[in-house]
Design a protein around this motif. Structure first.
Motif, PDB file in Angstrom:
ATOM      1  N   PRO A  89       0.832  -1.209   0.000  1.00  0.00           N
ATOM      2  CA  PRO A  89       0.000   0.000   0.000  1.00  0.00           C
ATOM      3  C   PRO A  89       0.865   1.257   0.000  1.00  0.00           C
ATOM      4  O   PRO A  89       1.876   1.331   0.708  1.00  0.00           O
ATOM      5  N   VAL A  91       0.397   5.157   0.799  1.00  0.00           N
ATOM      6  CA  VAL A  91      -0.500   6.147   1.381  1.00  0.00           C
ATOM      7  C   VAL A  91      -0.153   7.504   0.803  1.00  0.00           C
ATOM      8  O   VAL A  91       0.995   7.947   0.855  1.00  0.00           O
ATOM      9  N   GLU A  92      -1.166   8.162   0.231  1.00  0.00           N
ATOM     10  CA  GLU A  92      -0.938   9.408  -0.496  1.00  0.00           C
ATOM     11  C   GLU A  92      -1.750  10.543   0.109  1.00  0.00           C
ATOM     12  O   GLU A  92      -2.839  10.328   0.640  1.00  0.00           O
ATOM     13  N   SER A 242      -7.132   8.029   4.766  1.00  0.00           N
ATOM     14  CA  SER A 242      -6.065   8.200   3.784  1.00  0.00           C
ATOM     15  C   SER A 242      -6.554   7.843   2.399  1.00  0.00           C
ATOM     16  O   SER A 242      -7.588   7.190   2.232  1.00  0.00           O
ATOM     17  N   THR A 243      -5.790   8.271   1.410  1.00  0.00           N
ATOM     18  CA  THR A 243      -5.936   7.745   0.056  1.00  0.00           C
ATOM     19  C   THR A 243      -4.836   6.718  -0.128  1.00  0.00           C
ATOM     20  O   THR A 243      -3.651   7.025   0.017  1.00  0.00           O
ATOM     21  N   ILE A 244      -5.225   5.477  -0.412  1.00  0.00           N
ATOM     22  CA  ILE A 244      -4.278   4.373  -0.510  1.00  0.00           C
ATOM     23  C   ILE A 244      -4.316   3.837  -1.930  1.00  0.00           C
ATOM     24  O   ILE A 244      -5.347   3.322  -2.368  1.00  0.00           O
ATOM     25  N   ASN A 245      -3.228   4.029  -2.647  1.00  0.00           N
ATOM     26  CA  ASN A 245      -3.172   3.602  -4.047  1.00  0.00           C
ATOM     27  C   ASN A 245      -4.382   4.112  -4.829  1.00  0.00           C
ATOM     28  O   ASN A 245      -4.998   3.395  -5.607  1.00  0.00           O
ATOM     29  N   VAL A 251      -5.568   3.996   7.771  1.00  0.00           N
ATOM     30  CA  VAL A 251      -4.419   3.382   8.426  1.00  0.00           C
ATOM     31  C   VAL A 251      -4.782   3.221   9.894  1.00  0.00           C
ATOM     32  O   VAL A 251      -5.222   4.185  10.534  1.00  0.00           O
ATOM     33  N   THR A 261      -3.504  -1.365   6.809  1.00  0.00           N
ATOM     34  CA  THR A 261      -4.168  -0.433   5.897  1.00  0.00           C
ATOM     35  C   THR A 261      -5.389  -1.125   5.297  1.00  0.00           C
ATOM     36  O   THR A 261      -5.405  -2.344   5.110  1.00  0.00           O
ATOM     37  N   ALA A 263      -8.139  -0.340   2.045  1.00  0.00           N
ATOM     38  CA  ALA A 263      -8.535   0.488   0.905  1.00  0.00           C
ATOM     39  C   ALA A 263      -9.822  -0.067   0.325  1.00  0.00           C
ATOM     40  O   ALA A 263     -10.018  -1.293   0.285  1.00  0.00           O
ATOM     41  N   ILE A 286       5.441   2.789   6.044  1.00  0.00           N
ATOM     42  CA  ILE A 286       4.362   3.616   6.564  1.00  0.00           C
ATOM     43  C   ILE A 286       4.602   3.852   8.057  1.00  0.00           C
ATOM     44  O   ILE A 286       4.627   2.921   8.844  1.00  0.00           O
TER      45      ILE A 286
END
Length: 289
Positions: A89, A91-92, A242-245, A251, A261, A263, A286
């Motif tokens: 993953p 995280v963005e 979070s934005t994950i991929n 998280v 994580t 998603a 992470i």
């Protein structure tokens, strides 16, 4: 005037993030992507850089070739992997998103392609190399590369959501799912899940997780409701939404002290897939907050 060592590092540094994205998209592993990019830097340092007309294309081709070598052994590892395998993953934040529209769901679709199909699609469609450059990378002619990319494009198109939701709507659905899963609210869970939803939990045999994907609205809802019942009131709050991929997610640190994580893929207002990563080897990058 820069020394050769300093010059090589200075010219490579601005390209490192993009090269790392190429390697990660190819391999699905943050650590392996970083190793490949470092190997590419060593080759860049050792080559006659004055003779390279386009450093970015040269390095992209180098990274592509190195990734193909890694993929040969990666396939064997995946065959013996314990439980479902998910890409590491990433995280963005909104500022960090790649803008290449390759979500975790689409990365799994790429996993079903041959290494050459994946390389041709990513290098051409995602990272903008011409087919002549792709041909040099994968040692095929340009016409063959076009065919490889076309086949890959079809698979990726089939994996895209038919009815995607706006980002804020996706975040709202994800937040509602997190609350329902923590409370064990079966009715709320079933209302949020698509009939054909699939849940994947990747523990790699190193942490507790489901050894097979979980299919269907009822089974997935019961799985998360069961986790909530087992934990009672001990389930910790989310560390951070979070934005994950490219997908909305979370998280958390779970009651067994495992960093995790989650998603969520969302299609037509319902959750169509859930991706939970618990393998500590995939989460070292992470930081706990």
């Amino acid at each position: 005037m820069l020394r050769p060592d300093d010059e090589a590092a200075a010219s490579f540094a601005p390209l490192r993030p993009r090269l790392t994205r190429i390697a990660y998209r190819m391999l699905g592993s943050v650590a392996e992507a970083e190793d490949v990019v470092q190997d590419a830097f060593i080759r860049w340092h050792q080559t006659d850089r004055a003779a390279v007309l386009n450093p970015e294309a040269w390095l992209a081709r180098t990274v592509g070739r190195l990734c193909l070598d890694v993929l040969k052994s990666a396939r064997m590892k995946r065959e013996t992997y314990i439980g479902p395998w998910l890409p590491d993953p990433v995280v963005e934040t909104p500022e960090e998103t790649d803008g290449d529209d390759i979500t975790l769901t689409l990365m799994l679709a790429l996993e079903r392609l041959s290494p050459l199909e994946r390389a041709a699609f990513l290098l051409h469609d995602v990272f903008g190399l011409g087919f002549e450059e792709v041909a040099q990378t994968i040692d095929r002619d340009a016409a063959a590369c076009r065919q490889l990319a076309s086949r890959a494009r079809t698979h990726v198109r089939e994996a895209r959501p038919r009815y995607p939701v706006p980002e804020d709507r996706g975040r709202h659905i994800a937040d509602a799912f997190f609350t329902a899963s923590r409370n064990g609210d079966m009715a709320a869970l079933q209302a949020l899940l698509a009939a054909d939803v699939v849940a994947y939990t990747d523990g790699g045999g190193k942490t507790s997780s489901a050894l097979n994907p979980i299919y269907g609205q009822d089974k997935v809802a019961r799985f998360f409701a069961g986790l909530a019942r087992h934990a009672g009131r001990q389930l910790p709050p989310v560390l951070r939404p979070s934005t994950i991929n490219g997908l909305p997610g979370f998280v958390t640190v779970e009651i067994d002290n495992v960093l995790q994580t989650m998603a969520l893929a969302i299609d037509d207002g319902r959750i169509s897939a859930i991706y939970v990563t618990r393998n500590p080897d995939k989460l070292r990058h992470i930081e706990r907050m």
